[in-house]
Design an enzyme around this catalytic site. Structure first.
Site, PDB file in Angstrom:
ATOM      1  N   LYS A  35     -13.954 -43.505  20.175  1.00  0.00           N
ATOM      2  CA  LYS A  35     -14.407 -43.218  18.815  1.00  0.00           C
ATOM      3  C   LYS A  35     -13.619 -42.042  18.252  1.00  0.00           C
ATOM      4  O   LYS A  35     -12.910 -41.339  18.983  1.00  0.00           O
ATOM      5  CB  LYS A  35     -15.906 -42.920  18.804  1.00  0.00           C
ATOM      6  CG  LYS A  35     -16.310 -41.698  19.600  1.00  0.00           C
ATOM      7  CD  LYS A  35     -17.812 -41.475  19.555  1.00  0.00           C
ATOM      8  CE  LYS A  35     -18.196 -40.236  20.363  1.00  0.00           C
ATOM      9  NZ  LYS A  35     -19.636 -39.936  20.261  1.00  0.00           N
ATOM     10  N   ARG A 132     -32.177 -38.634  18.165  1.00  0.00           N
ATOM     11  CA  ARG A 132     -31.233 -38.996  17.112  1.00  0.00           C
ATOM     12  C   ARG A 132     -31.443 -40.470  16.763  1.00  0.00           C
ATOM     13  O   ARG A 132     -31.923 -40.798  15.692  1.00  0.00           O
ATOM     14  CB  ARG A 132     -29.788 -38.750  17.568  1.00  0.00           C
ATOM     15  CG  ARG A 132     -29.429 -37.293  17.789  1.00  0.00           C
ATOM     16  CD  ARG A 132     -27.937 -37.093  17.926  1.00  0.00           C
ATOM     17  NE  ARG A 132     -27.322 -38.040  18.852  1.00  0.00           N
ATOM     18  CZ  ARG A 132     -26.038 -38.017  19.208  1.00  0.00           C
ATOM     19  NH1 ARG A 132     -25.230 -37.093  18.713  1.00  0.00           N
ATOM     20  NH2 ARG A 132     -25.548 -38.897  20.063  1.00  0.00           N
ATOM     21  N   TYR A 254      -3.951 -12.145   5.905  1.00  0.00           N
ATOM     22  CA  TYR A 254      -5.054 -12.047   4.957  1.00  0.00           C
ATOM     23  C   TYR A 254      -6.163 -11.157   5.514  1.00  0.00           C
ATOM     24  O   TYR A 254      -6.519 -11.247   6.688  1.00  0.00           O
ATOM     25  CB  TYR A 254      -5.640 -13.428   4.659  1.00  0.00           C
ATOM     26  CG  TYR A 254      -4.779 -14.294   3.781  1.00  0.00           C
ATOM     27  CD1 TYR A 254      -4.442 -13.897   2.488  1.00  0.00           C
ATOM     28  CD2 TYR A 254      -4.320 -15.524   4.234  1.00  0.00           C
ATOM     29  CE1 TYR A 254      -3.661 -14.708   1.677  1.00  0.00           C
ATOM     30  CE2 TYR A 254      -3.542 -16.341   3.433  1.00  0.00           C
ATOM     31  CZ  TYR A 254      -3.213 -15.923   2.150  1.00  0.00           C
ATOM     32  OH  TYR A 254      -2.442 -16.730   1.354  1.00  0.00           O
ATOM     33  N   MET A 302      -3.533 -20.981   5.988  1.00  0.00           N
ATOM     34  CA  MET A 302      -3.505 -22.437   5.823  1.00  0.00           C
ATOM     35  C   MET A 302      -2.344 -23.089   6.570  1.00  0.00           C
ATOM     36  O   MET A 302      -2.501 -24.144   7.201  1.00  0.00           O
ATOM     37  CB  MET A 302      -3.426 -22.800   4.336  1.00  0.00           C
ATOM     38  CG  MET A 302      -3.422 -24.306   4.074  1.00  0.00           C
ATOM     39  SD  MET A 302      -3.322 -24.709   2.325  1.00  0.00           S
ATOM     40  CE  MET A 302      -4.965 -24.246   1.790  1.00  0.00           C
TER      41      MET A 302
END
Length: 357
Positions: A35, A132, A254, A302
């Site tokens: 998956k 679930r 940053y 990024m």
């Protein structure tokens, strides 16, 4: 491709890891769980690599299963959450794709299926405590009887999923709820995920579902895949594209969240959070630069991140930085950033080229 970043997938490692996982559950069919695009490794490529190895495959989406069928994969396929709409039940029956049945609305779809092509193979999902998906233990007999009474439906398997097979809580409570019902049903039993395959042999029974271990990672905290005899299948690496020389007091990146306290040499690497490397990685998250261990410096941006080259005199422009894989265990990086290896593998983005070997 000119930007120097890549994710390398070792298909021979995946074959080895499948064999290791299956050997832990001899006598069981091992459904290779692919998956989430095979946990970021490429579902079609992994399925082809295992075409002569795997007993069967398990996944999530019907479109992925149909793609395997179109590509010539003939092994049994199972959808772990079953059909998401009524029309999917017809396609699953036609293409021989089994599916979990975990709720009343799915029973209604099957009851009204009018299957003209093939039989729908149902895996009855039991909620043994994870809360679930699945029928509660008191509902299982009724759901099983409904499935057995339906035209065009074959009930083959009873399944559950463990919430804590990978930690100290173990599987005892869930197994106590599930095992008597499963044994009484007379169906094939599927309960063991990767952690249970390696730790709880009494849960193996007919069909096991190894997932993360196929890709060389341990499901257990404090262990790596190599500790379990597995080989890492994914290596994320990128190159140094610039070098900066810092003096004491200089800041990096940053937010200025790193300040040099001594002269330093930094490598700027062509990898950032848009590639799937976690922005939350703290200073010192391990990397390997030309085979020498080092760490990240400052905040991940990024498209770039910084690494410490100070102690690696030969490193510079073009040096290869392994962000995880090979000699930087994925589990170690995941621990450093406060997440799981699963998330890092699945998070590598489409803009990173995949290279298969």
């Amino acid at each position: 491709m000119t930007r120097p970043i890549r994710v390398e997938i070792d298909l021979s490692a995946i074959k080895h890891n499948y064999r290791q996982s299956r050997a832990k559950a001899q006598g069981s069919l091992a459904y290779a769980v692919i998956k989430a695009n095979a946990y970021g490794h490429g579902a079609l490529e992994v399925a082809h690599a295992l075409a002569d190895e795997a007993d069967a495959f398990a996944m999530l989406n019907l479109e992925d299963a149909l793609a395997l069928r179109k590509a010539g994969i003939r092994q049994p396929l199972a959808l772990l959450e079953g059909p998401f709409e009524k029309q999917e039940t017809l396609l699953m029956a036609a293409h021989g794709i089994a599916g979990a049945i975990h709720s009343e609305h799915q029973l209604a779809w099957l009851a009204d299926g009018h299957f003209k092509h093939g039989q729908f193979e149902a895996w009855l999902k039991v909620n043994s405590g994870m809360n679930r998906l699945g029928f509660l233990p008191r509902q299982v007999r009724m759901a099983a009887q409904q499935l057995r009474n339906m035209n065009g439906v074959t009930l083959s398997t009873i399944m559950t999923h463990f919430a804590s097979a990978d930690d100290e809580r173990g599987v005892a409570d869930q197994w106590q709820r599930f095992e008597p019902i499963a044994r009484e049903s007379g169906l094939a039993i599927s309960a063991a995920n990767s952690a249970a395959v390696f730790r709880y042999p009494h849960t193996h029974h007919d069909r096991v579902r190894p997932g993360i271990t196929l890709f060389g990672c341990s499901p257990f905290e404090g262990q790596t895949g190599r500790d379990l005899g597995l080989i890492p299948a994914m290596t994320l690496s990128a190159d140094v594209i610039a070098v900066q020389h810092l003096q004491p007091g200089d800041n990096v990146g940053y937010g200025c969240c790193f300040t040099a306290d001594k002269p330093m040499r930094l490598g700027i690497v062509a990898c950032g959070y848009a590639d799937g490397y976690p922005r939350v990685a703290p200073n010192g998250t391990p990397v390997s630069i030309d085979g020498v261990r080092s760490g990240t410096v400052g905040r991940v941006s990024m498209d770039m991140l910084a690494v410490d080259l100070t102690h690696i005199e030969q490193a510079g422009i073009g040096s290869r930085v392994v962000l995880w894989g090979e000699d930087v265990p994925l589990e170690t990086v995941a621990s450093a950033v406060g997440t799981l290896a699963y998330e890092l593998m699945c998070g590598v983005t489409l803009r990173v080229p995949k290279l298969y070997r």
